[in-house]
Design a protein around this motif. Structure first.
Motif, PDB file in Angstrom:
ATOM      1  N   PRO A   7       0.572  -1.255   0.088  1.00  9.71           N
ATOM      2  CA  PRO A   7      -0.049   0.139  -0.050  1.00  9.71           C
ATOM      3  C   PRO A   7       0.985   1.294   0.081  1.00  9.71           C
ATOM      4  O   PRO A   7       0.386   2.444  -0.095  1.00  9.71           O
ATOM      5  CB  PRO A   7      -0.942   0.023   1.337  1.00  9.71           C
ATOM      6  CG  PRO A   7       0.013  -0.778   2.107  1.00  9.71           C
ATOM      7  CD  PRO A   7       0.711  -1.842   1.448  1.00  9.71           C
ATOM      8  N   ALA A   8       2.099   1.439   0.092  1.00  6.21           N
ATOM      9  CA  ALA A   8       2.782   2.568   0.529  1.00  6.21           C
ATOM     10  C   ALA A   8       2.852   3.501  -0.789  1.00  6.21           C
ATOM     11  O   ALA A   8       2.480   4.543  -0.612  1.00  6.21           O
ATOM     12  CB  ALA A   8       4.294   2.268   0.878  1.00  6.21           C
ATOM     13  N   ARG A   9       3.137   2.793  -1.916  1.00  2.15           N
ATOM     14  CA  ARG A   9       3.215   3.782  -3.052  1.00  2.15           C
ATOM     15  C   ARG A   9       1.765   4.109  -3.684  1.00  2.15           C
ATOM     16  O   ARG A   9       0.573   3.545  -3.675  1.00  2.15           O
ATOM     17  CB  ARG A   9       3.905   2.962  -4.228  1.00  2.15           C
ATOM     18  CG  ARG A   9       5.346   3.268  -4.528  1.00  2.15           C
ATOM     19  CD  ARG A   9       5.937   2.660  -5.645  1.00  2.15           C
ATOM     20  NE  ARG A   9       6.903   1.805  -4.912  1.00  2.15           N
ATOM     21  CZ  ARG A   9       8.231   1.967  -4.669  1.00  2.15           C
ATOM     22  NH1 ARG A   9       8.465   3.376  -4.731  1.00  2.15           N
ATOM     23  NH2 ARG A   9       8.904   1.402  -4.114  1.00  2.15           N
ATOM     24  N   GLY A  10       1.937   5.502  -3.748  1.00  3.29           N
ATOM     25  CA  GLY A  10       0.549   6.256  -3.863  1.00  3.29           C
ATOM     26  C   GLY A  10      -0.373   6.578  -2.723  1.00  3.29           C
ATOM     27  O   GLY A  10      -1.496   7.230  -2.850  1.00  3.29           O
ATOM     28  N   ALA A  11       0.325   6.473  -1.569  1.00  4.07           N
ATOM     29  CA  ALA A  11      -0.502   6.823  -0.179  1.00  4.07           C
ATOM     30  C   ALA A  11      -0.499   8.279  -0.262  1.00  4.07           C
ATOM     31  O   ALA A  11       0.431   8.917  -0.436  1.00  4.07           O
ATOM     32  CB  ALA A  11       0.239   5.909   0.997  1.00  4.07           C
ATOM     33  N   ARG A  12      -1.356   8.791   0.522  1.00  2.00           N
ATOM     34  CA  ARG A  12      -1.626  10.175   0.992  1.00  2.00           C
ATOM     35  C   ARG A  12      -0.463  10.509   2.138  1.00  2.00           C
ATOM     36  O   ARG A  12      -0.252   9.494   2.951  1.00  2.00           O
ATOM     37  CB  ARG A  12      -3.042  10.569   1.442  1.00  2.00           C
ATOM     38  CG  ARG A  12      -3.824  10.573   0.246  1.00  2.00           C
ATOM     39  CD  ARG A  12      -5.286  10.854   0.726  1.00  2.00           C
ATOM     40  NE  ARG A  12      -5.902  10.376   1.994  1.00  2.00           N
ATOM     41  CZ  ARG A  12      -6.258   9.226   2.329  1.00  2.00           C
ATOM     42  NH1 ARG A  12      -6.661   8.444   1.434  1.00  2.00           N
ATOM     43  NH2 ARG A  12      -6.656   9.178   3.701  1.00  2.00           N
TER      44      ARG A  12
END
Length: 377
Positions: A352-357
């Motif tokens: 989930p990290a990439r693209g996280a706010r």
């Protein structure tokens, strides 16, 4: 080939023909900033100091990083028989990555830029060509790097402001002095001094230490900053507070190749080279920062070793396609943490990290969120 022709060829390879960064790359004599560098020869470092342009230019104008300091020893101060021990502490970053970081910053004409991590001075030179000397300030913790970069920038006809500063502490600038901050060193959390130095609406670009995650954020009126983790990838050395990094877990990492574990289990997933599995490595760097890795593959047996300064370690060994035997010791079970991330990946289809706010508080705490996933740095 003249350096001008070499630089123009490099610019054509690392920028689009309409990019505003093409001219800075084409006008910057990169060889001036890397008269010597370190190259790994097996398990030791050898200094490379070219004597002719034929030896010099192919490396200087390649799109590759050149390590200029190892264990605090700068290549241009090294003797031929020097073989430093430790981690690289400075480099001339590959030009395409320098350009990419500046592009993430969305730099406009008239912007005031803080360049964090002077290093060789090459990136500072590109920024000064793009914005003008008076609009660029560059800082580095290493006084030798700063003084040497100042001299080499002057050879290139450039005179931006350079200062010797620990970028993780307070910055000797007025509040809101900069429209853009670009760091080519990695930090675990954004130093509060960066947010203080950034004007409202200003944009910062950095990477999270121990990961390949690029963090971009824009400062808000309340002193916080909001942004995201980009889909792009980058890797930089972590910011340091002196000439070298503190001792890590290298001794334990070496020992973990042989010692028996407190727990010995059979792992559910194949042995993986974590460092070269960038997304997995980045997630592990967020959840358990500070782990060091080693990996060996002789075509028959694969071995992965992990160690942390808190005394935790793990070793996973597999033969052929068999499930690995995992030895673990210390206060935490590092391979179990890794397998939990791999299970998440299988269940959700991605990490989930990439693209996280991202939300950065004025004191530098970074909060990440994507879907139901949350993390606080």
């Amino acid at each position: 080939m003249s350096w001008e022709a070499a630089a123009a060829d490099l610019a054509a390879r690392v920028t689009h023909r309409s990019s505003r960064w093409r001219m800075p790359v084409a006008r910057t004599p990169r060889h001036v900033f890397v008269p010597a560098w370190w190259e790994a020869d097996g398990d030791r470092w050898e200094v490379h100091e070219p004597l002719t342009e034929e030896q010099w230019f192919p490396a200087a104008y390649a799109d590759r990083s050149l390590v200029t300091s190892v264990g605090g020893l700068h290549a241009d101060r090294a003797k031929p028989d020097d073989h430093p021990v430790g981690r690289p502490t400075s480099s001339a970053t590959l030009p395409s990555l320098v350009v990419a970081m500046f592009q993430h910053a969305r730099i406009d004409d008239g912007d005031e830029l803080l360049d964090v991590g002077t290093g060789s001075g090459y990136g500072t030179a590109l920024a000064a060509h793009r914005l003008g000397d008076e609009a660029v300030t560059s800082i580095d913790v290493d006084p030798y790097l700063v003084e040497t970069a100042r001299h080499r920038l002057a050879i290139a006809g450039l005179h931006p402001t350079l200062e010797t500063v620990d970028a993780t502490g307070p910055l000797p600038v007025k509040a809101g002095a900069f429209d853009r901050i670009v760091a080519t060193v990695a930090v675990r959390t954004v130093p509060p001094g960066w947010l203080a130095a950034l004007c409202p609406g200003g944009r910062l670009v950095t990477t999270i230490a121990g990961t390949s995650l690029i963090l971009t954020a824009e400062k808000r009126e309340d002193g916080s900053a909001a942004g995201r983790l980009e889909w792009d990838r980058a890797g930089f050395m972590p910011a340091r507070h002196g000439a070298n990094y503190p001792a890590g877990a290298s001794g334990l990492l070496a020992a973990a190749h042989e010692i028996d574990g407190e727990d010995v289990t059979t792992g559910p997933y194949p042995v993986v080279d974590v460092v070269n599995a960038w997304d997995l490595d980045s997630m592990l760097g967020i959840t358990a920062p500070g782990i060091e890795h080693a990996y060996q593959d002789d075509g028959h047996r694969r071995t992965a070793v992990m160690a942390h300064p808190d005394g935790s370690w793990a070793r996973a060994v597999s033969v052929g396609d068999e499930r690995p035997t995992v030895h673990q010791g210390g206060p935490r079970r590092l391979w179990d943490l890794l397998d939990e991330l791999r299970a998440y990946w299988l269940q959700h289809g991605e990490l989930p990290a990439r693209g996280a706010r991202a939300l950065i508080t004025p004191d530098g705490e970074t909060r990440l969120a994507r879907g139901k996933w949350r993390a606080v740095l």
